[in-house]
Write a protein that holds these residues in place. Sequence first.
Motif, mmCIF file in Angstrom:
data_model
loop_
_atom_site.group_PDB
_atom_site.id
_atom_site.type_symbol
_atom_site.label_atom_id
_atom_site.label_comp_id
_atom_site.label_asym_id
_atom_site.label_seq_id
_atom_site.Cartn_x
_atom_site.Cartn_y
_atom_site.Cartn_z
ATOM 1 N N ALA A 132 0.831 -1.199 0.000
ATOM 2 C CA ALA A 132 0.000 0.000 0.000
ATOM 3 C C ALA A 132 0.871 1.256 0.000
ATOM 4 O O ALA A 132 0.605 2.210 -0.732
ATOM 5 N N GLN A 169 2.394 1.945 -3.298
ATOM 6 C CA GLN A 169 1.419 2.508 -4.238
ATOM 7 C C GLN A 169 1.258 4.003 -4.016
ATOM 8 O O GLN A 169 1.180 4.776 -4.975
ATOM 9 N N MET A 170 1.224 4.376 -2.744
ATOM 10 C CA MET A 170 1.150 5.804 -2.447
ATOM 11 C C MET A 170 2.325 6.547 -3.053
ATOM 12 O O MET A 170 2.175 7.601 -3.685
ATOM 13 N N TRP A 192 -4.210 14.863 0.633
ATOM 14 C CA TRP A 192 -4.224 13.494 0.104
ATOM 15 C C TRP A 192 -3.263 12.614 0.885
ATOM 16 O O TRP A 192 -3.594 11.496 1.278
ATOM 17 N N ILE A 224 -4.669 11.784 4.316
ATOM 18 C CA ILE A 224 -5.744 10.782 4.251
ATOM 19 C C ILE A 224 -5.180 9.415 3.916
ATOM 20 O O ILE A 224 -5.518 8.402 4.534
ATOM 21 N N ALA A 225 -4.271 9.405 2.944
ATOM 22 C CA ALA A 225 -3.735 8.117 2.517
ATOM 23 C C ALA A 225 -2.950 7.454 3.641
ATOM 24 O O ALA A 225 -3.058 6.239 3.844
ATOM 25 N N VAL A 267 -3.506 7.768 6.778
ATOM 26 C CA VAL A 267 -4.503 7.231 7.713
ATOM 27 C C VAL A 267 -5.006 5.886 7.207
ATOM 28 O O VAL A 267 -5.114 4.907 7.951
ATOM 29 N N PHE A 268 -5.269 5.844 5.905
ATOM 30 C CA PHE A 268 -5.780 4.588 5.353
ATOM 31 C C PHE A 268 -4.754 3.485 5.448
ATOM 32 O O PHE A 268 -5.085 2.346 5.737
ATOM 33 N N VAL A 269 -3.497 3.834 5.189
ATOM 34 C CA VAL A 269 -2.465 2.801 5.260
ATOM 35 C C VAL A 269 -2.416 2.206 6.664
ATOM 36 O O VAL A 269 -2.389 0.989 6.837
ATOM 37 N N MET A 276 -4.836 2.179 8.758
ATOM 38 C CA MET A 276 -6.078 1.423 8.956
ATOM 39 C C MET A 276 -5.962 0.040 8.321
ATOM 40 O O MET A 276 -6.367 -0.970 8.907
ATOM 41 N N ILE A 277 -5.395 0.024 7.124
ATOM 42 C CA ILE A 277 -5.211 -1.268 6.443
ATOM 43 C C ILE A 277 -4.330 -2.163 7.283
ATOM 44 O O ILE A 277 -4.623 -3.341 7.494
ATOM 45 N N LYS A 330 -6.269 -3.511 10.235
ATOM 46 C CA LYS A 330 -7.327 -4.477 9.944
ATOM 47 C C LYS A 330 -6.790 -5.762 9.343
ATOM 48 O O LYS A 330 -7.263 -6.850 9.627
ATOM 49 N N PHE A 331 -5.798 -5.600 8.479
ATOM 50 C CA PHE A 331 -5.364 -6.776 7.724
ATOM 51 C C PHE A 331 -4.034 -7.334 8.213
ATOM 52 O O PHE A 331 -3.643 -8.421 7.817
ATOM 53 N N VAL A 341 -1.678 -5.357 -0.511
ATOM 54 C CA VAL A 341 -3.057 -5.089 -0.941
ATOM 55 C C VAL A 341 -3.709 -6.286 -1.609
ATOM 56 O O VAL A 341 -4.926 -6.340 -1.745
#
Lengths: 681, 312, 218, 482
Positions: free
Chosen positions: C150, C153-154, C190, C193-194, C196-198, C200-201, C204-205, C210
């Motif tokens: 992830a 990718q960012m 961006w 936010i990204a 934060v998502f990373v 979060m991923i 969770k995972f 990815v």
Amino acid sequence: MIDILVKISFFFMLSSFIIGAVGSLVFMRNNWLANLCGNLFAFAGSAFGIITSAVILITGSVISCSLPTSFTLFTLSLHIDSLSAFFLFIISLISLLCSIYGIGYITHFFNKYNIGTLGFFYNIFIAGMVLVVTANNGLFFLIVWEIMSLASYFLVIYEHKDKENIKAGTLYFVMTHIGTAFIIFAFLLLYKTTGSFDFTIIKDNISGISPFMKNSIFVLTIIGFGTKAGIIPLHTWLPGAHPAAPSHVSALMSGVMIKTGIYMFIRIFLDILPDAPLWWGYTILIIGSISSLLGILYALIEHDIKRLLAYSSIENIGIILLGLGSALVFFSLNMKSFAIMGLIAALYHTLNHSIFKALLFMGAGSVISGTHTRNIEEYGGLIKTMPQTAFLFLIGSMAVSALPPFNGFFSEWLTFQSLFHGIKSFSFFTQLIFIIAAGSLIFTGGLAAACFVKAFGITFLARPRSEAAKHAKESSFTLRIGMASLAVLTLFFGLFAGPVSSMLSRISKSLCVFQDSESAISTQFHAVKLQDDFAIVSMPGILISLVLFITGIVIIIYLLTRNQKIRKGITWDCGTSLTPRMEITDTGFSRSLITIFGGLLKPSRQSDIEYHDANQRYFQKLNIATLGTRHDIYNTYLYKPLQGLVTIIADYVKTIQSGNINGYILYIFIAMMSLLLLFVI
Amino acid sequence: MKLIIICIIQLILVPALSPFFVGIVRKVKARLQNRRGASVFQPYSDIWKLLHKDEVISEDASWIFRYTPYILFSITIIVGASIPLFVTTFTNYFTSDFLVVVYLLALGTFFLALAGLDVGNAFGGFGSSREMTVSALTEAGLVFSILVLALTAHTTNLFSIASHIESLTLHSHAQYVSICLAFIGFIIALLAETGRFPFDNPSTHLELTMIHEAMILEYSGKRLALIEWASANKLLIFISLGSNLFLPWGIANSIDSADIIFSLVLFLLKVTCFCVAIAALESSIAKVRYFRIPDLLLTSFILSVIAIILVI
Amino acid sequence: MFLASSQFLYFMEIMIFVSVIFMHMCKKNTSAVFLYMFQSSMLTLLLIIISIKEASLPFAMVTVFTFIIKVIIAPVFFLNLVKRHKFKFAVSTYLNMPMTLLTLTVLLTITHYKFLKPLVSLAPSKENLLLLSFATILASIFLIINRRGALSQMVGILSLENGIVSFASLAGLEENPGLQIGITFNLLVWVIIATVFVSMIYRKFGTLNVTTMKDLKE
Amino acid sequence: MVIIFLISAPLLAAILSLFVRRNSLLLEVFTITAAAIELVTGLVIAYSVHHKGSYSFTSYFSVDALGIILVMIIAVIGFVASWYSISYVREEAKEDIIGFSRVKQYYIFLNLFLFAMLSAVVTTSPIIMWVSIEGTTLSTAFLVSFYNKPEAIDAAWKYLIINSVGLLLGFFGTLLFFSPTIGVSDHHGMIHWQTILSNASTFNPFVAKTAFIFVLIGYGTKMGLVPMHTWLPDAHSNAPVPISSLLSGVLLSVAFYAILHFKVIVDSSVGTEFSQTLLIVFGSASVLIASFFILIQKDYKRLFAYSSIEHMGIMALGFGFGGIGAFAAILHMIYHSLAKPILFFSAGNIFLKYHSKEIANVRGTLSVLPITSITLLIGFLTITGVPPFGIFITKLYLLTAGIKEHPVVTAIVLFSFALVFAGFLRHVVSMIFGRNGESIPKGELNTGTILPSIVLVSILIILGFYLPSSIKLLIETAVSNY
């Protein structure tokens, strides 16, 4: 003057339907009000419809009006010529009587289903049909066509607590929608050729159409409207959908709605498209033969009385198409007088079928409301408990079996005559097609009689086969009124074959292509006569002689034997006690015909039947029994493979959505690169 | 006056003579089986006897059962009056189209089959089923065989067909052949329609073989008489159709007395010959299995189709 | 004025492109972040040179702003992220190293092939530069396609943005400086936010790979 | 002037919401007030556009005919979605699915989202439009991952990454579009659409084509054209229902609006055929591929998402075919925007009752949720183009426009429509009818969950029968512009 009157009457008709529709929704909470509102306004609307069409038919005038809408290309334009008026007449006539019937019939839905929605869709349905046969603009036509389908779909699934109905409705709606897609494409091709959706303009500008385009439109039309008309093999929705609706709606669907397909066949092949090539007529004749023969054979197999009637509708559509097909062939061969004869046969049978099929469906509805089942095997002996329904159903059965003196006979006779002329006149190939058509019509006639002996006999005669049948009661007054009027009409249209034929001949001649040609049949009040004295038939003569002779014989025999005693006894029982189980069953009745036509019908077989009383039997096990209830060859060979193909493609397509984000960006990348490579050079 | 007499003769000829010809068939059959057989007038006595007997009607019977004999009998009289018997100038416009005749007979069959179902015994039901099966399949052969003549004569009116065929000088062999083929088809249809060997055994009461008899099993007294009489009529109707359409020579073309008498005599002769032939045929062949019947009927249809193709 | 010469610009551009290649090859998340930092600083240099050439003050401000966000804030965010979650090693690529390099070569060839040549009509004097920055764009997209992590990718997306900015600056397709600052600010949002998502991923995972997120498919 | 109110209302609501503590009523009031202001100001602007042809305020804001149509779509659907949000979010809060901080987050992002969309439509600058559309992605990313479930995060990640890649390509394309302005205008001033358009004749055709391809790929990703659509079903099915309805019904159209802006420029440079061919390619691919997905769909929210792809394809095709097709596309945009929320709202009500997105788990909604079932049915009939609802006529127009030049494409599209209908019917019927196995309490949740749908249904029915001349005029002006 007449123009305005007709327009006003047409307007009243439409507004009655709309008031009826909205009113029954408004009174949704009250069963009786909703029922009365829905049916009485439908009745009023139909009455106005009859007035409108009758005036146009009698005066021969052509009414057209047009309202622009806020959408381009789409005008609310109506054009009622004699052909439209004729179909308008059929629709109004049948819906008038269905509405009377409905008042009583609907009562058994009270507190089970919503009466208001029934009234709503019922009115919309009729209004849709009326507009379908009068619309003069392709887009307008498609809209009302779809509204008609939509309303009828909701009527089919009206008893939505039954899973089967939902299934039938879904199949119906999907089929009709696919059919509509074909129609749309046909209209689009017409638009492509002429640049308009307006039928009148299309007709004026179509002369330069290329043969390829013309033939494409023909094929698309056959598939599109054939789906609605229920020609085999596009009929699969019909036997499910028609029975699922409430009976008076079934009567409308089977009696009238499928005829809208016929109407458009005539409109497009004989009115809009110029110079039909010969093979069109051949195609329709072949379709008609297949539909009529297979339709009645499937009807023979059925145990469900309404499905049986639905299949019989397919048969009758086949017969109508035989008339129409011969008309087209004659037309292509420039024998217009015979073409008119074929067209008259088709139109006459359209009218007749509407009447007697509505009658039969209503009869079936009465029986169902008395016994609460559609299975013929559970009927029996109803002639004692419901004598009037039985009598009226018998009339319907005789009419549909084309027995004199009822109306079915005359139209079938006329169809036969046009086919005979086809056999008589042409090249070997044409002759062969006509022989096939005539042969299938003859077999159809015989089988129809067998089928309706079965339907009437097993339902109404002998002893009751179930408790429900034993306790059935005669249906209520409005139901019988509706049926009785139709029964009178079957006789009426049989008796006055002469005047009606001349009216139909006028309708046919009002089509441009037949404007200056004479009909091959000449009519008097008492007789219908074909060109060159080929054939003459007098329907009043037949009726009068039948009535005279039967009453005469009855009186004579009564006079001869009035002193004799008539003793009531039990049916001969060979010394055992006779139970209803020993009567012939529905399956048993048609068993031999099914076996004979096994090659065509492909009945399902069941092996290894074990009997509960096996030890008492000589053959303790029966290896193969023909059940003859399933005939899904269309599913197996046509629809399933098509569905399978789509599913396979869908499964391939599915892999696009793999869940892998890298793949997704790869798609974007590929799309971008290929566009760059392809378009920017 | 003369016309009225002819009319009346035309009207009553079939019912009046039909028992006689049934008697002839039975007599000839008996002779062929080395029996003496009853008198040729025995059927008259039977009908007379039955008409005067008391009747038993099943309590399950409805009006259909009661009125079917009348309907059936009336139809045979109407049809008997609408076909050419001895004169062709008799232009009965009302009912003498051959499709009308066929469908009127089908109307009778329709009611008979319903009557068979009406009382609810086991025999009546299968009798009706078989009857409807056979008649559904027979109609095609019947219509097409007559259609051959109709197309030759360019009319479907039976009287006109007869007069046309009579005056016809056949030009080609194809026409001979086609009319012969149609005749064979017609004979097969005749045997099937009138319930004769090899389709049905008119004198049986064995449930394996009976068709017609099974349906009328419940009838007695005057109603049985009418039905028996009606089936005799039907036999005569078909024989007359066969003799006057396919072999119309000698039929009167005018209402000249001499012609008519000659024609009447000739008609009786032809019909008698026909009856003898039928009796002979019935004695010489076995009844076929029920499921073989369609083959035979289809043969009749195909023969007629070939005949039509030849005749055009 | 060596610094302003096109040779030097070309060098910068090559550095930008090469950093993308190394992003393909790097094994650690931190090195990817450093590579991005390097690439951004090269871009900043490029912008400085251009702004000097143009001698425009607003443009210089944009450059400064770009420098702050791309070279300082974004990498800091990333490095914090890496440190917090301790995902040191990057998730592997789809294609192995030789294949990756081969594909990159192909992409480079494609961009230099004739059919893209008219694109340089924007600034004919900087033909090679433009093509190279176009190659950077393609290589960056390929980076997003090729890497499963992830974070990578960012970085790929940010590198794509750098490629576009360099192309635009070289071709002179510039916008109002205010807007450019807005765009850069957008980028900052961006990045926040990204990241934060990373995280979060990762929570969770349990991985940044990815390809483990495969539940959403038909 | 009024346009300031239009776009500041949602922004202000978002900012104010930031400071709200523990009072969700206040959040609702802010949101609904902002939505109402948007609606009113939108109408005011619409009035002036209708009279003057366009509306502009300073050099930064300008609204043309198509723009006002989109503004109205955003305002109307935004209002209805806010309205629906209130009862929906309340229900969820009641069931303890979400806490207050989430509710707050929801309303803030909702308002930001509306703000971003509005500013994308009313701006005169392509770059601001790009920034705003990127802003829609950023503001909705957290709404997609709102429920914090693994698949929601998965969806949000895909949404973020794919859209970022796409929009960056779009950005590149946008920058390429500036090439005709090099040396013409003030280099550091703001470049307007009008500036580019007036200089389009100097546009190098090759660059123009390349630029348009990038724009189409870029904004096409946002618009959900196949094959860039892959994020769409995931994101739309995982977001809260009101957001899904905004995403599907409005945002996609906004992205299309952006493409259309560029289409005008490229058309005046290289002729219409180029852009039309591209739109036809992507449009027909979208319609065809989406129809297959609809046929085999198992999740009802994904079903509606794929339907959006199909409809975006239709709009693209409409402009691809040109002529009456363009008219149809804009009209279709309106109808689709009105119809899609009905479906999503119904889906939301069903989800609140059944707690499952699987079609197989939803049975017999007619007895459980009678009114929702009816709205669902109407929504289905509308979206599949069954008369008397307007989409039927726009579909017909589309086909009419296509038959002359592209009969094969038209046939394929017609076939796809039938497929879509069959698939949709199967799914909807199996949800509405049948018997639900487990005992689910009967009755609608509250009027707030059904009234918005009913309002939309009534608007749709009215517009299906009668298209006011003002709207028609707007559409015609828009067609002549684009």
